[in-house]
Design a protein around this motif. Structure first.
Motif, short mmCIF file in Angstrom:
data_model
loop_
_atom_site.label_atom_id
_atom_site.label_comp_id
_atom_site.label_asym_id
_atom_site.label_seq_id
_atom_site.Cartn_x
_atom_site.Cartn_y
_atom_site.Cartn_z
N ARG A 24 0.83 -1.21 0.00
CA ARG A 24 0.00 0.00 0.00
C ARG A 24 0.86 1.26 0.00
O ARG A 24 0.59 2.23 -0.70
CB ARG A 24 -0.91 -0.03 1.22
CG ARG A 24 -2.23 0.61 0.98
CD ARG A 24 -3.27 0.28 2.02
NE ARG A 24 -2.86 0.58 3.37
CZ ARG A 24 -3.01 -0.25 4.39
NH1 ARG A 24 -3.56 -1.43 4.22
NH2 ARG A 24 -2.60 0.10 5.59
N LYS A 25 1.93 1.23 0.79
CA LYS A 25 2.79 2.41 0.86
C LYS A 25 3.51 2.61 -0.48
O LYS A 25 3.67 3.74 -0.94
CB LYS A 25 3.83 2.27 1.98
CG LYS A 25 3.26 1.96 3.37
CD LYS A 25 2.20 2.92 3.84
CE LYS A 25 1.79 2.67 5.28
NZ LYS A 25 0.50 3.25 5.66
N ASN A 99 8.46 6.61 8.84
CA ASN A 99 7.17 6.11 9.29
C ASN A 99 7.37 4.64 9.66
O ASN A 99 7.84 3.85 8.85
CB ASN A 99 6.15 6.23 8.15
CG ASN A 99 4.79 5.61 8.50
OD1 ASN A 99 4.71 4.40 8.75
ND2 ASN A 99 3.75 6.40 8.49
N PRO A 104 2.78 4.32 15.73
CA PRO A 104 2.33 5.66 15.32
C PRO A 104 3.06 6.78 16.06
O PRO A 104 3.38 7.82 15.47
CB PRO A 104 0.84 5.67 15.68
CG PRO A 104 0.44 4.24 15.81
CD PRO A 104 1.68 3.47 16.17
N VAL A 111 0.42 8.33 7.18
CA VAL A 111 -0.17 8.38 5.84
C VAL A 111 -1.69 8.46 5.95
O VAL A 111 -2.31 7.59 6.56
CB VAL A 111 0.23 7.13 5.02
CG1 VAL A 111 -0.33 7.21 3.61
CG2 VAL A 111 1.74 7.00 4.98
N ALA A 113 -5.70 8.50 4.44
CA ALA A 113 -6.45 7.87 3.34
C ALA A 113 -6.66 8.95 2.28
O ALA A 113 -7.01 10.08 2.61
CB ALA A 113 -7.78 7.35 3.85
N THR A 126 -6.84 10.50 10.95
CA THR A 126 -7.47 10.44 12.27
C THR A 126 -6.41 10.51 13.37
O THR A 126 -6.65 10.12 14.50
CB THR A 126 -8.29 9.15 12.44
OG1 THR A 126 -7.39 8.05 12.50
CG2 THR A 126 -9.30 8.96 11.32
N SER A 127 -5.21 10.99 13.03
CA SER A 127 -4.07 11.00 13.95
C SER A 127 -3.80 9.60 14.51
O SER A 127 -3.35 9.44 15.64
CB SER A 127 -4.31 11.98 15.11
OG SER A 127 -4.64 13.25 14.61
N GLY A 128 -4.12 8.59 13.70
CA GLY A 128 -3.86 7.22 14.10
C GLY A 128 -4.96 6.61 14.94
O GLY A 128 -4.90 5.43 15.29
N PRO A 131 -7.63 4.11 11.49
CA PRO A 131 -7.44 4.09 10.04
C PRO A 131 -8.69 3.56 9.32
O PRO A 131 -8.97 3.97 8.19
CB PRO A 131 -6.26 3.13 9.84
CG PRO A 131 -5.58 3.05 11.15
CD PRO A 131 -6.58 3.35 12.21
N ARG A 138 -12.94 8.22 3.27
CA ARG A 138 -12.39 8.34 1.91
C ARG A 138 -13.37 7.75 0.89
O ARG A 138 -13.62 8.34 -0.16
CB ARG A 138 -11.04 7.61 1.85
CG ARG A 138 -10.24 7.89 0.62
CD ARG A 138 -10.18 6.73 -0.35
NE ARG A 138 -9.84 5.49 0.28
CZ ARG A 138 -10.47 4.35 0.07
NH1 ARG A 138 -11.49 4.29 -0.76
NH2 ARG A 138 -10.11 3.25 0.68
#
Ligand code: PQ2
Ligand code: NAD
Length: 228
Positions: A24-25, A99, A104, A111, A113, A126-128, A131, A138
């Motif tokens: 994903r990253k 990261n 977190p 990262v 969404a 959401t500041s972690g 997710p 999103r």
């Protein structure tokens, strides 16, 4: 958390690990045209395809601290806490943004969404905290913000570049864009009524800019002979 958008074009970014999270990253980094190198003994099928196609560089082995040298940004995305710690230390020593996907609080950045409509980016963080909630929001934005927003953004950019060269005050330029957007232009674009949209652009900017030529140069041309 402080939101910024990073220009990663051509920057070397390192991803450590080759599983689902690394995948994903990597996809996010490639969407930003970064130069991606990845270190992992194995790869997910999608990452393997990217490596075979030459879209990412792959070192097939375990991480060593020297891998951090020269990287602008680093993801630690392995499933091993000791390796995660080692990547964090090496990244900090190399002065790279880091990261750590399962820590977190240790991340220089997280990262969000992301919904992309060309250059238009909408991101949810959401500041972690959750997710999963970021992903749901999103998906909601994806339904509401259609491709017409990308067309509108391209149109505004094409008008803005020549407009900035004119001797107009800041407030005058702002008023023009407000007049442009304070209309049904999104609906017209959504309905493919480009001629109606073009008439509005002409009404707002026609006395200042060669609107016809600007519209013709857009990738979404023609603006004159589709549904009126
Ligand atoms: C947004 C997104 C972007 C992306 O990764 O591209 C992203 N996670 C996504 C999905 C997702 N991640 C997880 C689930 C399972 C449900 C759940 O646990 O909630 C799902 C849902 C799914 O898979 O749909 C599990 C998870 N995530 C983190 C931990 C570790 C921890 O919290 O300690 C664990 C627990 C692992 C475990 O169980 O051990 C940590 C982080 N994940 C972040 C981002 C950062 C905070 C962003 C924010 O909220 O502000 C942060 C802090 C670090 C970072 O990765 O940057 C992407 C959605 C993309 C999209 O669909 O649009
Ligand atoms: N941040 C997020 O969005 C998020 C989401 C879900 C899970 N996680 C966490 O992320 C971690 C990774 O998840 P995953 O599903 O991708 O795991 P995974 O098990 O599919 O992948 C781990 C990868 O790390 C590689 N690896 C192991 N040791 C290594 C080493 N020494 N050097 C280089 N690579 C090494 C493995 O070969 C494998 O490719 C887990 O700890 C998980 O809890 C984070």
């Amino acid at each position: 958390m402080y939101p910024i958008t990073l220009n990663l074009r051509g920057r070397r970014c390192l991803v450590v690990g080759g599983g689902a999270v690394a995948e994903r990253k990597v996809q996010g980094l490639l969407a930003a045209e970064a130069k991606v190198s990845l270190v992992s003994p194995d790869l997910s099928p999608a990452l393997r395809e990217l490596a075979q196609a030459g879209r990412i560089g792959w070192q097939q082995r375990a991480f060593v601290p020297e891998d951090a040298a020269g990287a602008f940004l680093i993801f630690a995305a392995t499933n091993r806490p000791l390796v995660q710690q080692a990547v964090l230390r090496a990244a900090q020593e190399a002065g790279a943004l880091v990261n750590v996907v399962d820590m977190p609080e240790a991340c220089d950045f997280q990262v969000p969404a992301v919904l992309r409509r060309d250059g238009l980016l909408l991101s949810v963080a959401t500041s972690g905290a959750s997710p999963a909630l970021a992903a749901v929001l999103r998906a909601r934005l994806e339904r509401e913000i259609g491709p017409e927003y990308a067309v509108l953004a391209r149109l505004l950019a094409a008008l803005r570049t020549p407009l900035l060269k004119l001797p107009l005050s800041g407030p005058a330029k702002k008023m023009l864009f407000q007049k442009m957007l304070d209309s049904d232009i999104l609906q017209w674009l959504r309905d493919g009524r480009k001629q109606r949209a073009a008439a509005h652009v002409e009404a707002v900017f026609g006395h200042l800019l060669p609107v016809g030529r600007i519209l013709d140069a857009l990738p979404d041309a023609p603006w004159t002979d589709t549904n009126p």
